[in-house]
Design a protein around this motif. Structure first.
Motif, mmCIF file in Angstrom:
data_model
loop_
_atom_site.group_PDB
_atom_site.id
_atom_site.type_symbol
_atom_site.label_atom_id
_atom_site.label_comp_id
_atom_site.label_asym_id
_atom_site.label_seq_id
_atom_site.Cartn_x
_atom_site.Cartn_y
_atom_site.Cartn_z
ATOM 1 N N ILE A 10 -5.974 -2.930 39.990
ATOM 2 C CA ILE A 10 -7.280 -3.150 40.615
ATOM 3 C C ILE A 10 -8.216 -3.595 39.499
ATOM 4 N N GLY A 20 -8.139 -15.838 33.200
ATOM 5 C CA GLY A 20 -7.483 -14.681 32.573
ATOM 6 C C GLY A 20 -7.192 -13.592 33.579
ATOM 7 N N TYR A 23 -4.638 -14.220 36.463
ATOM 8 C CA TYR A 23 -3.216 -14.429 36.155
ATOM 9 C C TYR A 23 -2.290 -13.488 36.928
ATOM 10 N N THR A 24 -2.578 -12.176 36.848
ATOM 11 C CA THR A 24 -1.677 -11.217 37.513
ATOM 12 C C THR A 24 -1.594 -11.522 39.014
ATOM 13 N N ASP A 49 -11.624 -1.835 40.983
ATOM 14 C CA ASP A 49 -11.755 -0.542 40.324
ATOM 15 C C ASP A 49 -13.251 -0.349 40.075
ATOM 16 N N TYR A 232 -2.668 2.843 44.445
ATOM 17 C CA TYR A 232 -1.397 2.273 44.907
ATOM 18 C C TYR A 232 -0.816 3.037 46.099
ATOM 19 N N GLU A 260 -1.739 -4.537 28.186
ATOM 20 C CA GLU A 260 -2.633 -3.521 27.609
ATOM 21 C C GLU A 260 -2.760 -2.284 28.490
ATOM 22 N N GLY A 288 2.356 -10.671 29.633
ATOM 23 C CA GLY A 288 1.555 -10.949 28.431
ATOM 24 C C GLY A 288 0.191 -11.513 28.798
ATOM 25 N N TRP A 289 -0.484 -12.021 27.823
ATOM 26 C CA TRP A 289 -1.835 -12.541 28.031
ATOM 27 C C TRP A 289 -1.879 -14.064 27.959
ATOM 28 N N LEU A 297 -7.981 -14.408 26.899
ATOM 29 C CA LEU A 297 -9.005 -15.094 27.701
ATOM 30 C C LEU A 297 -9.752 -14.029 28.498
ATOM 31 N N LYS A 299 -13.067 -11.816 30.032
ATOM 32 C CA LYS A 299 -14.278 -12.191 30.742
ATOM 33 C C LYS A 299 -15.468 -12.301 29.799
HETATM 34 O O1 ME8 Z 1 -7.359 -3.187 33.495
HETATM 35 N N1 ME8 Z 1 -4.267 -12.908 30.382
HETATM 36 O O2 ME8 Z 1 -8.771 -4.095 35.065
HETATM 37 P P1 ME8 Z 1 -9.099 -5.519 34.390
HETATM 38 C C1 ME8 Z 1 -3.489 -12.256 31.267
HETATM 39 N N2 ME8 Z 1 -9.152 -1.755 36.158
HETATM 40 N N3 ME8 Z 1 -3.928 -11.250 32.030
HETATM 41 C C2 ME8 Z 1 -5.207 -10.885 31.902
HETATM 42 C C3 ME8 Z 1 -6.097 -11.529 31.012
HETATM 43 C C4 ME8 Z 1 -5.559 -12.577 30.221
HETATM 44 N N4 ME8 Z 1 -6.270 -13.257 29.366
HETATM 45 N N5 ME8 Z 1 -7.316 -10.940 31.131
HETATM 46 C C5 ME8 Z 1 -7.176 -9.966 32.072
HETATM 47 C C6 ME8 Z 1 -8.047 -3.098 34.485
HETATM 48 N N6 ME8 Z 1 -5.912 -9.925 32.529
HETATM 49 C C7 ME8 Z 1 -8.077 -1.772 35.241
HETATM 50 C C8 ME8 Z 1 -6.738 -1.601 35.917
HETATM 51 S S1 ME8 Z 1 -5.001 -0.383 37.528
HETATM 52 C C9 ME8 Z 1 -4.808 1.078 38.247
HETATM 53 C C10 ME8 Z 1 -6.542 -0.363 36.728
HETATM 54 C C11 ME8 Z 1 -5.309 -8.999 33.505
HETATM 55 O O3 ME8 Z 1 -10.029 -6.184 35.350
HETATM 56 C C12 ME8 Z 1 -5.065 -7.640 32.857
HETATM 57 O O4 ME8 Z 1 -3.973 -7.664 31.988
HETATM 58 O O5 ME8 Z 1 -9.576 -5.326 33.002
HETATM 59 C C13 ME8 Z 1 -4.843 -6.782 34.064
HETATM 60 O O6 ME8 Z 1 -3.500 -6.857 34.507
HETATM 61 C C14 ME8 Z 1 -5.759 -7.434 35.123
HETATM 62 O O7 ME8 Z 1 -6.158 -8.697 34.575
HETATM 63 C C15 ME8 Z 1 -6.969 -6.585 35.470
HETATM 64 O O8 ME8 Z 1 -7.728 -6.283 34.321
#
Ligand code: ME8
Length: 526
Positions: A10, A20, A23-24, A49, A232, A260, A288-289, A297, A299
């Motif tokens: 979330i 970024g 991606y997921t 979240d 979940y 991460e 990965g990222w 990448l 926010k």
């Molecule tokens: O971690 N490359 O939220 P989030 C690949 N709220 N994936 C990226 C990325 C990048 N440059 N930047 C962000 C959280 N993500 C928590 C999670 S789960 C119970 C709680 C992906 O908004 C990141 O790896 O910071 C993660 O999978 C998703 O965006 C959400 O990140």
């Protein structure tokens, strides 16, 4: 019917969702769509979240209530998922009533079972920011957020007995080598966290107001992970009156997350579930990222960049499919990968426009020219080249199914494109225009056209999970039902002979790379 439950993390609602944090969601979308096409009963969950101090502070800064701030952010996120064609089945917000109630029930249950106890949280406290920091987070001994003085402080808090789960987690990884993927993430968990000894986890705060109150001690709010991770199961109705979805879909087939947050999903989440006596998810996949000039990448960083990486600009210019494609293709699933405008535009031309788009358009043109667009029959092949081509295509298609079992979207899409490369090579090799001039060439020409159309059909069916808009157009033009499940994927008998191909616009009009680069630079810097 076989079920498939897949989740993204979330998301923290931020000012702007970027490539970024798309991606997921984009990766999970391909996995969800592919499994749907395999006839499975898919449930794809995503969401936001929404608790914690950051939200509280940001809303205050904007002069609005938390709810007002969040509603606007969530509307923006949902718009972006629509723009990117994300086919989620449910969007959970952790501020939804059902989630808040269920998270409270989970907390209380863990307390009653003796896995949560009251203790005190110690750390460096910044009064203006109302935040605790650890020694290592301080910058020059001051608050890392505002730079002001901090004081050492103790706060009453509840703790989760994570320390009791080390051996159980080691056993879990040992007995289920597939539980955490890719494999190198297991060593990281074991060596960096479990072997040195797990410490109990602080799971409540009295200083954070924007959170779910603990049922039996409401001056505490539930702190981060029990609230976030439990989404979940609460999304499926766990802890509510109607838990039929929970009964149907849990355990999850896969939680896809960024690297991460692997620790939270591979250590804390299984420990919580074990403490609750609930089944564990079947797999955690830590991808990965996307790196941008070597950086994540993220926010906050995005605004500093000088290249255009905003999907709200890129999608209308180049299509959602093109953006999806570059992320599947360029970020090797499970590892980091670089995004750049240059690579994106180059691959747009070479892969989408040339390899696939041009293959479809030249094949359609030849079938029109030689057979009035009528699909030829599937007769048994006699020519070596034709037989070899067919076998190669079917082998590659089989490979894609095997690869998708392992969720490797990068290898899968590359293999689909190998089908198109194979078809382009075949055209060069057999030269249909030369066969057309041969005196008795009609049968062979029909066999070659049928072969090409079937290769395009199979490749396009496989591509649909990744590039849904484009594939749907092509399937429609071939008189196929784009909503149908996979069929005839191990033979060349999927097209109805005698039916006419429908006209098709150019799929990916070729770009002038230099011109696009210039224009994107202007947009990004304006
Ligand atoms: O971690 N490359 O939220 P989030 C690949 N709220 N994936 C990226 C990325 C990048 N440059 N930047 C962000 C959280 N993500 C928590 C999670 S789960 C119970 C709680 C992906 O908004 C990141 O790896 O910071 C993660 O999978 C998703 O965006 C959400 O990140």
């Amino acid at each position: 019917m076989e079920k498939f439950y897949i989740t993204t993390p979330i998301y923290y609602p931020s000012n702007k969702f970027t490539l970024g944090n798309s991606y997921t969601t984009i990766v999970c979308d391909a996995l969800a769509r592919f499994n749907r096409k395999q006839g499975k009963d898919v449930f794809y969950l995503t969401g936001t979240d929404e608790h914690g101090q950051k939200i509280e502070q940001t809303a205050k800064k904007h002069g609005v209530t938390e709810k007002e701030y969040l509603d606007a952010m969530i509307a923006d996120a949902k718009d972006l998922w629509k723009l990117l064609n994300i086919s989620y089945d449910k969007f959970i917000r952790t501020t939804d009533d059902y989630h808040e109630h269920a998270a409270q029930k989970i907390f209380t249950k863990l307390y009653e079972k003796g896995y949560i106890y009251k203790g005190s949280y110690k750390g460096w406290y910044c009064t203006p920011c109302e935040s605790f920091w650890t020694e290592s987070q301080l910058v020059d001994g001051k608050c890392p957020d505002c730079g002001r003085e901090v004081k050492f402080q103790e706060e009453e808090a509840y703790f989760f007995k994570l320390s009791a789960f080390g051996d159980k987690l080691l056993k879990l990884y040992e007995e289920n080598p597939e539980f955490l993927q890719p494999k190198n993430r297991v060593n990281e968990m074991v060596n960096n966290f479990i072997k040195p000894g797990l410490t109990d986890l602080c799971v409540s705060r009295t200083s954070v107001k924007w959170g779910i109150p603990v049922e039996f001690d409401p001056k505490h709010t539930i702190y981060v992970w029990i609230d976030a991770l439990s989404n979940y199961i609460t999304a499926l109705g766990y802890g509510s009156e109607d838990d039929s979805l929970y009964k149907k879909y849990w355990p999850a087939d896969v939680h896809v997350i960024g690297k991460e947050i692997v620790r939270f999903h591979a250590i804390i989440w299984p420990a919580i579930l074990m403490a609750l006596d609930l089944p564990l998810p079947k797999k955690i996949y830590g991808h990965g990222w996307i790196l941008f000039g070597g950086d994540k990448l993220s926010k906050s960083k995005e605004t500093d960049e000088k290249e255009c990486i905003d999907p709200r600009i890129l999608v209308p210019r180049y299509s959602a499919d093109a953006i999806r494609y570059i992320l599947y293709r360029e970020i090797p699933f499970g590892s980091d990968g670089n995004y750049s405008t240059d690579v994106f535009l180059t691959r747009f031309n070479s892969d989408l426009s040339n390899n696939y788009g041009n293959l479809v358009s030249r094949t359609f043109s030849m079938v029109k020219k030689y057979f009035g667009s009528v699909i030829p029959e599937n007769k048994s092949l006699t020519n070596e080249d034709d037989i070899e081509f067919k076998n190669n295509v079917l082998k590659l298609a089989g490979d894609v199914f095997a690869i998708m079992e392992k969720y490797d979207v990068t290898k899968a899409i590359a293999t689909v494109f190998d089908i198109f490369t194979e078809a382009n090579t075949y055209i060069q090799k057999v030269q249909p225009w030369a066969i057309a001039k041969e005196e008795n060439g009609q049968d062979r020409l029909a066999a070659v056209m049928r072969n090409l159309l079937e290769a395009i059909r199979i490749g396009t069916e496989l591509l649909q999970a990744f590039l849904p808009d484009t594939a749907t157009k092509v399937l429609n033009a071939m008189n196929l039902d784009p909503n149908a499940n996979f069929a005839n994927m191990d033979n060349f008998d999927g097209l109805e002979a005698g039916k006419e191909l429908k006209p098709l616009d150019i799929l990916f009009p070729r770009l002038d790379v230099e011109k696009e680069k210039e224009e994107l630079k202007v947009i990004a810097n304006s």
